[in-house]
Design an enzyme around this catalytic site. Structure first.
Site, short mmCIF file in Angstrom:
data_model
loop_
_atom_site.label_atom_id
_atom_site.label_comp_id
_atom_site.label_asym_id
_atom_site.label_seq_id
_atom_site.Cartn_x
_atom_site.Cartn_y
_atom_site.Cartn_z
N ARG A 80 0.85 -1.19 0.00
CA ARG A 80 0.00 0.00 0.00
C ARG A 80 0.89 1.24 0.00
O ARG A 80 1.68 1.44 0.91
CB ARG A 80 -0.91 -0.02 1.23
CG ARG A 80 -1.78 1.21 1.37
CD ARG A 80 -2.74 1.08 2.55
NE ARG A 80 -3.49 2.33 2.72
CZ ARG A 80 -3.32 3.18 3.72
NH1 ARG A 80 -2.45 2.92 4.69
NH2 ARG A 80 -4.02 4.29 3.78
N HIS A 124 -2.69 11.02 0.76
CA HIS A 124 -2.14 10.81 2.10
C HIS A 124 -1.49 12.11 2.55
O HIS A 124 -0.30 12.18 2.81
CB HIS A 124 -1.15 9.64 2.11
CG HIS A 124 -0.91 9.06 3.47
ND1 HIS A 124 -0.93 7.71 3.72
CD2 HIS A 124 -0.67 9.65 4.66
CE1 HIS A 124 -0.68 7.49 5.01
NE2 HIS A 124 -0.51 8.67 5.59
N GLU A 169 -7.11 8.56 6.36
CA GLU A 169 -7.35 9.26 7.63
C GLU A 169 -7.80 10.71 7.45
O GLU A 169 -7.13 11.66 7.87
CB GLU A 169 -6.10 9.20 8.51
CG GLU A 169 -5.70 7.81 8.90
CD GLU A 169 -4.54 7.74 9.89
OE1 GLU A 169 -4.29 6.65 10.42
OE2 GLU A 169 -3.90 8.78 10.14
N ASN A 299 -7.31 1.84 10.19
CA ASN A 299 -6.01 2.06 10.80
C ASN A 299 -6.18 2.04 12.32
O ASN A 299 -7.05 2.73 12.84
CB ASN A 299 -5.41 3.40 10.38
CG ASN A 299 -5.00 3.42 8.92
OD1 ASN A 299 -5.10 2.42 8.22
ND2 ASN A 299 -4.52 4.56 8.46
N TYR A 301 -4.01 1.94 16.20
CA TYR A 301 -2.77 2.00 16.98
C TYR A 301 -3.02 1.92 18.48
O TYR A 301 -2.24 1.30 19.20
CB TYR A 301 -2.02 3.31 16.67
CG TYR A 301 -1.50 3.37 15.26
CD1 TYR A 301 -0.29 2.78 14.90
CD2 TYR A 301 -2.23 4.00 14.25
CE1 TYR A 301 0.19 2.83 13.60
CE2 TYR A 301 -1.77 4.04 12.95
CZ TYR A 301 -0.55 3.46 12.63
OH TYR A 301 -0.09 3.49 11.33
N GLU A 376 -3.36 -0.10 8.38
CA GLU A 376 -2.17 0.33 9.13
C GLU A 376 -2.26 -0.21 10.54
O GLU A 376 -3.29 -0.12 11.18
CB GLU A 376 -2.05 1.86 9.22
CG GLU A 376 -1.65 2.57 7.96
CD GLU A 376 -1.48 4.07 8.18
OE1 GLU A 376 -1.20 4.49 9.34
OE2 GLU A 376 -1.64 4.83 7.21
#
Length: 466
Positions: A80, A124, A169, A299, A301, A376
């Site tokens: 990606r 991005h 995002e 994504n 985290y 991600e």
């Protein structure tokens, strides 16, 4: 390590890694590339740690063949990456740049030659500066320009791209770029941030229409969201549950609502009515935004913990983002973000794999017919190169454990029915980590920024074995 050492995934499950153009490419003044908002932002004193810029980054613009070899040697199914809009269309409107288009064409051909599926992100965060000078994402014309750009990319690359991701995002673009100001273009204006949210959503919908007009209704399209896992400090407290709802609406529902359900959250509209009447949402916009997705990129985290703020003392905002005078939590100004218990990464983000399981299951329960992909997931740690018997290594056991535990968390979500079709480790390479410059290393491949030498960390060897 336990379960996922023996866990099996279906043969068509996609294993990949991801990067972003401004974070790795460098070559900012080469090949006809125009200037982006991140060029401007990073060259503005005080905006990035140590004054770091993406001028050189990982020099991927010159070293992409070497990087493709690493991708192939890792055994990845997919890669990606993002197209730098100002590299292919320097001003964001007007003429396209054949040399920039050629760069990505060569990259696509090289990936396909080694059996790697390209997953292409169209945006991005590196908006052409000329568009920002005209208002950037506060200007509806930027969404329309994005659609024209998306159409041209589909015309140039369509038969070689596995999945088209419109935006990465958009919450960060809108709320960190125009709300808190810690990301480019560095604006702190709540009305600008709300306008940006809508125009990003509109840009997605218009781009999907153009891509499918060129490639047909079966073209695989996606958007990647950094959906926040927000938990109330006291689940029995109505005030804390309301705080969670407010945070959810600006963090998640402002995108999920229009993209997947065709409406903005009523609570957000009500709480921001004193700021704007939302007249920038025109008739037909929500229909344009609400288009079927092939897959939703997720994504993940860390998690967040919130409670209602009493109004007394300093309001805590341990939300994992850089401190600033601006506030990204529009409509949730009376919500406190509390420090999370450890362990933490070098970003200060808590490590909680269970949050990924919860998020994937919540999405599956809400949208049972929508395929998901973790686009991600990764961690920054303070890596060191050690040399033993003349062999350089980077031992990063915490990253190995992090990746292992989150793959297991994904597997648990699949066990319970979530249709999760892939996992992309962030990031392939150490790179320019936005406002944190080169101080934070997320890569599974170490980059010496002085020599540009690439070195597999233990996590890369682990991921290769996986």
């Amino acid at each position: 390590m336990t379960a996922s050492d023996t866990r099996t995934f279906p043969a068509d499950f996609v294993w990949g890694s991801a990067t972003a153009s401004y974070q790795i490419e460098g070559g900012v003044g080469e090949g006809g590339r125009g200037r982006s908002i991140w060029d401007t932002f990073s060259h503005t004193p005080g905006k990035t740690l140590n004054g770091d810029t993406g001028d050189v980054a990982d020099d991927h613009f010159h070293r992409w063949r070497q990087d493709v070899r690493h991708i192939a040697d890792l055994g990845l199914d997919a890669y990606r990456f993002s197209i730098a809009w100002p590299r292919v269309q320097p001003g964001g409107s007007g003429e396209f740049n054949p040399e920039g288009i050629g760069f990505y064409s060569d990259l696509l051909d090289a990936l396909l030659a080694v059996g790697v599926k390209p997953v292409v992100t169209l945006y991005h965060w590196d908006l052409p500066q000329e568009l920002q000078d005209a208002g950037g994402w506060t200007n509806r014309a930027t969404a329309e320009a994005f659609a024209r750009y998306a159409r041209r990319m589909a015309e140039e690359f369509g038969d070689r791209v596995e999945v088209w991701t419109t935006l990465n995002e958009p919450w960060c673009t809108a709320l960190l770029g125009y709300g808190s100001g810690v990301h480019a273009p560095g604006i702190s204006d709540p009305v600008a941030a709300l306008r940006a949210i809508h125009h990003l959503n509109l840009a997605h919908g218009l781009a999907v229409r153009e891509i499918r007009d060129v490639l047909g209704a079966s073209a695989k399209v996606s958007i990647t969201l950094n959906l926040h896992v927000v938990r109330p400090d006291d689940p029995s407290s109505q005030a804390d549950l309301e705080a969670k709802r407010k945070a959810d609406e600006i963090a998640n529902e402002s995108f999920l609502g229009p993209l997947l359900e065709g409406a903005y959250p009523a609570g957000l509209l009500e709480r921001t009515a004193s700021l704007t009447d939302w007249s920038f949402v025109r008739d037909g916009d929500l229909e344009a935004i609400h288009r079927p997705l092939t897959v939703l990129g997720v994504n993940y985290y860390s998690t967040a913990r919130v409670r209602a703020w009493s109004g007394q003392g300093q309001r805590q905002q341990a939300d994992g983002h850089k401190d600033s005078a601006g506030n990204p939590w529009i409509g949730a100004e009376d919500v406190e973000f509390l420090p999370q218990p450890g362990p933490h990464t070098a970003m200060g983000w808590n490590i909680e794999p269970a949050g990924l399981t919860d998020l994937l299951l919540q999405l599956h329960d809400r949208y049972p017919d929508l395929a998901l992909m973790v686009t991600e997931n990764g961690a920054a740690f303070d890596d060191e190169v050690t040399v033993t018997d003349g062999v350089a290594r980077v031992h990063d056991p915490r990253r190995v454990q992090y990746l292992h535990d989150h793959v297991e968390a994904l597997g648990l979500a699949r066990d319970k029915g979530a249709d999760v079709r892939g996992y992309f480790a962030w990031s392939l390479l150490d790179n320019f980590e936005w406002a944190y410059g080169y101080d934070r290393r997320f890569g599974i491949i170490h980059v010496d920024y002085d020599t540009q030498e690439r070195l597999w960390k233990d996590s890369a060897h682990w991921y290769h074995r996986l």
